[in-house]
Each structure stands twice: as C-alpha cells, then as structure tokens.
Design an enzyme around this catalytic site. Structure first.
Site, PDB file in Angstrom:
ATOM      1  N   SER A   4      -6.534   2.553   5.489  1.00  2.71           N
ATOM      2  CA  SER A   4      -6.362   3.732   6.362  1.00  2.71           C
ATOM      3  C   SER A   4      -6.788   3.404   7.784  1.00  2.71           C
ATOM      4  CB  SER A   4      -7.194   4.900   5.834  1.00  2.71           C
ATOM      5  OG  SER A   4      -6.625   5.380   4.644  1.00  2.71           O
ATOM      6  N   PHE A  40      -5.132 -11.143  -4.246  1.00  2.00           N
ATOM      7  CA  PHE A  40      -4.686  -9.741  -4.409  1.00  2.00           C
ATOM      8  C   PHE A  40      -3.168  -9.623  -4.384  1.00  2.00           C
ATOM      9  CE2 PHE A  40      -8.938  -8.809  -2.208  1.00  2.00           C
ATOM     10  CZ  PHE A  40      -9.614  -8.664  -3.415  1.00  2.00           C
ATOM     11  N   PRO A  96      -8.211 -15.015   1.069  1.00  3.73           N
ATOM     12  CA  PRO A  96      -9.636 -14.641   0.981  1.00  3.73           C
ATOM     13  C   PRO A  96     -10.220 -14.291   2.358  1.00  3.73           C
ATOM     14  CG  PRO A  96      -9.207 -16.593  -0.339  1.00  3.73           C
ATOM     15  CD  PRO A  96      -7.927 -16.286   0.386  1.00  3.73           C
ATOM     16  N   HIS A 119     -11.071  20.128 -13.956  1.00  2.00           N
ATOM     17  CA  HIS A 119     -11.214  19.825 -15.388  1.00  2.00           C
ATOM     18  C   HIS A 119     -12.675  19.758 -15.840  1.00  2.00           C
ATOM     19  CE1 HIS A 119      -6.979  18.765 -15.118  1.00  2.00           C
ATOM     20  NE2 HIS A 119      -6.935  18.589 -16.411  1.00  2.00           N
ATOM     21  N   ARG A 128       5.060   0.567   3.269  1.00  2.00           N
ATOM     22  CA  ARG A 128       4.099   1.676   3.450  1.00  2.00           C
ATOM     23  C   ARG A 128       4.735   3.021   3.126  1.00  2.00           C
ATOM     24  NH1 ARG A 128       1.298  -1.342   8.694  1.00  2.00           N
ATOM     25  NH2 ARG A 128       0.101  -2.772   7.384  1.00  2.00           N
ATOM     26  N   GLU A 155      -1.580  -2.543   1.235  1.00  2.00           N
ATOM     27  CA  GLU A 155      -0.524  -2.407   2.253  1.00  2.00           C
ATOM     28  C   GLU A 155      -1.069  -1.834   3.568  1.00  2.00           C
ATOM     29  OE1 GLU A 155       3.424  -1.802   1.225  1.00  2.00           O
ATOM     30  OE2 GLU A 155       3.174  -2.583  -0.809  1.00  2.00           O
ATOM     31  N   GLY A 213     -16.097  18.500 -17.091  1.00  2.00           N
ATOM     32  CA  GLY A 213     -16.442  17.316 -17.899  1.00  2.00           C
ATOM     33  C   GLY A 213     -15.217  16.634 -18.488  1.00  2.00           C
TER      34      GLY A 213
END
Ligand code: CAA
Length: 385
Positions: free
Chosen positions: A371, A156, A128, A343, A243, A368, A345
């Site tokens: 950025s 996570f 955490p 695409h 990575r 991982e 809608g």
C-alpha cells in the site's frame, strides 16, 4: 456514462460464478489444506479461457477485455483467493508476452498458456534484497554467444511450482542501473533453473509461493522480451495490469465476507433476536457494502482506462490501477476484520469461512506493490503532473 454491465459482461460473470461454485467451491478446503491447486483445475480454467482472458483469439485466447478480466477474477476470488491470484498472475504473464513480445514469442508461448499446456505463468521480479525497491535487483544475465547466462535468486514467486514459463527480470548492464535491466523468458525445466524453498504462508496457502535459483541457467538470446534495458519499465507496466487483478481479487473476497456476515447475522440469535436486528451489526454490514461498492467501481474504472490505453485512446492508467489496488485491498482487510467480528468466537475457528478470508486477504496490501508503494505511485503522479 453508463454504470450498467452489458449483457455480454453479465453472461461472463454468470459463467465464471457457476464455474467457481461448481468446480472450485467443493474442493476449496482441500486446496488450502494440501496447499495445492490441482492441475486439472488449472487445465479447466485454461480451457474456459480464464488464464489468458485478454489474449486475442489468433494466439489462442478468448480476446476479451480488462473489464471481463476484472469481473472474472472477482467471481473466482469470492470462492478462492488462492485460485484467483494464480489466475491473475498467469494472465499478467500472458499479457506481458503479448504486449512486449515479438511475433515469434507470441506464437510460441501464448497458445501453450491458452491451451493449458502451460498450467500457469510466473512473474519473477522480487529478490531477497529487492522488494519494494524492485530496481535494485541483482540477478544477472550475461550474453555469451547466442545465449544469456542467468545467475541469481528470486523469492516470493507466485505459481513457481506450476508455471511453464517465467518472466524473469535480470541485469544485463550493471553500469546502467534500472536502465540496465532486461526481461528474459525462461521455460520450465531449463537446466540451471531450480525451484527452491516453498513458503509456508499465513493465507492463500493453495497458491504456491517459491524461491527460484538460477545457476548458470542458459537461454537463447531470442528469449529476450522487448529490448535490452527496457526490462524495468516492462515489469512495471505489466504490474499496472496485475494491480487491477489484485484489486478485483480483494473485491471478490469482500463480497464473500459480506455474504457471510449477512447470512450469519440473520441466523445467530442473542438477547432473544437475530443479531442482524442490532445497529452495531447493521453498521458493520453497511460500512462493508459501501466500501465494497466503491472498490468495485474503482477497479472497473481502472480496467476501463486500461482498455482505452491499449486501444490507443487514452493515456497510462498507472495511477488509477494503484488507486484501485490501494483502496480495494485496504478496504477488504477492514471488511474481513468486521466479518470475523460479526461471527464472534465462530469467526476465529476454521469451520467458518471468514477465518480463511481474514488470513487470505492480509497479503493483498503487500504483494504486487505494498500500500505504501501504491501511495508513492499515486503521489508522484499527482505531484509530477
Ligand atoms: N509503466 C511504464 N513505465 C514506468 C512505470 C509504469 N507503471 N512506472 C515507472 N516507469 C518508468 C519511469 O517512467 C522511469 O522511466 P525513465 O527512467 O525513462 O524516466 C523508470 O520506469 C523508472 O521509474 P522510477 O524512477 O519511478 O523507479 P523507482 O525505482 O523509483 O521505482 C516503484 C518505482 C514504483 C517504487 C517500483 O519499484 C515499484 O512498483 N515497486 C514495487 C514492486 C512490486 O510491485 N513488486 C511486486 C512483485 S510481483 C508480485 O507480487 C506478483 C505476485 O507474485 C503476486
């Protein structure tokens, strides 16, 4: 220099593509809606060698290289990012045990991952209060006789529900900061390890992400991976390979986005003609293919450098793995954005797969190493020579 894939790589690529289309594509909606990758699928992947790609045959793996790993992840991710991340993390754990474990640990755990007796592996670093600043973890492992007693919380954790084996980073010496961190292998079912809350996520819902609670969890001291105090470096070195996996995953999702953009733009008629005839759409496709191909090259270069490094023929590939992950995951987010845009809608509703791709890809610039952390790694490498 040769940019062509060898026949062996092409055969592997086709084998994994066929597998993904036959075994994963038909159930991909169920994987996402039930938020679960069926055990049978993970077992089949193990059988094909996909969970332990780079592990040598003597430990049950197929003994392939990192380029094969990257190509395989790309093919799986083209169909399901959830399955691809589960696979990438399991490979990262297998490789961590292979690279840093002793002979006894290799023989004990790798065949189980390779056979599918362990359906997955989990990499338990994040807490955490320790995300990007992974060196600030607080989970402790105190030596008592022949055991480590582990206490703390991890969050996570990908594959937490499925993993047979957990690579756990814990503080064994508080005085030494990052040099007081060690990695301990914890088997599923060890008393004192409980699987906590399962997260409800924006995307990649098929892949489980859970909390781990260690409450006086006792493991034999023989489960120490590498030396005491080397744990932070072991986790980071293993993440270099991970990575590359996430970069490859982003390439697979990008490829799927491009395929869907091309298909839809040729079918969709507006103003009396397929929208593929319009330059606005063509440019989105052109930019996406350009970014995809650049990302693939960066990922394969990092994979190639890693193989050289492991053979003792080249230096560390940390910077190149970060470059590949940074570029591929950021590009994939742009490509998924365009795929939805093309695409209109229909890109915003569940019937069209780009809606899922857009959600699935978002986390790749976060897990991982964000950025921002990849940029930090790259900049440090350049500035510190
Ligand atoms: N390989 C080997 N050693 C490495 C290394 C690498 N890639 N990177 C750093 N090291 C070594 C350094 O050389 C240094 O060694 P010395 O002390 O001997 O000099 C030591 O490790 C500590 O390095 P730093 O001082 O650079 O450490 P730092 O605290 O500044 O942090 C960091 C570096 C790059 C920011 C690192 O904390 C990091 O990568 N953070 C992101 C964490 C992350 O990626 N978490 C992902 C969780 S796992 C996950 O997401 C999987 C999943 O489930 C999908």
């Amino acid at each position: 220099m040769n940019f062509a894939l060898s026949e062996e790589y092409k055969i592997l690529q086709k084998m994994v593509r066929d597998f993904a289309e036959k075994e994963i594509a038909p159930i991909v909606d169920r994987v996402e809606s039930e938020e679960n990758i069926p055990d049978e699928l993970l077992a089949k992947m193990a059988e094909l060698g996909l969970n332990t790609i780079t592990i040598p045959e003597e430990y049950g793996g197929p003994g392939m290289d990192t380029i094969s790993f990257a190509l395989a992840i790309m093919e799986v991710a083209r169909v399901s990012a959830s399955v691809a991340v589960a696979m990438s993390v399991t490979n990262m754990v297998a490789e961590g045990i292979y690279r840093f474990g002793n002979e006894e640990q290799r023989r004990k755990y790798l065949p189980k991952l390779a056979r599918g007796e362990y359906l997955a592996g989990a990499f338990a670093l994040t807490e955490p209060g320790a995300g990007s600043d992974a060196g600030s973890i607080r989970t402790t492992a105190v030596k008592e006789g022949n055991e480590y007693v582990i206490n703390g919380n991890k969050v996570f954790i990908t594959n937490g529900l499925k993993a047979g084996i957990f690579m756990v980073a814990a503080v064994t010496d508080k005085e030494k900061g990052k040099k007081g961190i060690s990695v301990i292998l914890v088997e599923r079912g060890t008393p004192g390890l409980t699987i906590g809350k399962k997260e409800k996520k924006m995307g990649q819902r098929g892949s489980d992400t859970v909390e781990l609670v260690f409450d006086n969890c006792k493991v034999p001291i023989t489960n120490l991976l590498g030396n005491e105090g080397d744990g932070f470096k072991i986790m980071l070195a293993d993440l270099d390979g991970g990575r590359i996996g996430i970069g490859a995953l982003a390439c697979g999702v990008m490829r799927a986005c491009v395929d869907e953009m091309v298909k839809y733009s040729k079918e969709r008629v507006q103003f009396g003609q397929p929208i593929a005839n319009f330059q606005a759409i063509q440019w989105m496709i052109a930019d996406s293919v350009t970014e995809l191909e650049a990302a693939e090259l960066l990922v394969l270069r990092a994979a190639w450098l890693k193989d050289r490094f492991l053979k003792g023929e080249g230096g560390r590939f940390t910077k190149e793995a970060s470059i590949a992950k940074l570029f591929a995951t950021e590009a994939a987010n742009r490509v998924a954005y365009r795929a939805v845009q093309v695409h209109g809608g229909y890109g915003y509703i569940e019937e069209f797969p780009v809606e899922r791709f857009y959600r699935d890809i978002r986390v790749t610039t976060i897990y991982e190493g964000t950025s921002e952390i990849q940029r930090l790694v790259i900049a440090r490498s350049i500035l510190e020579g």
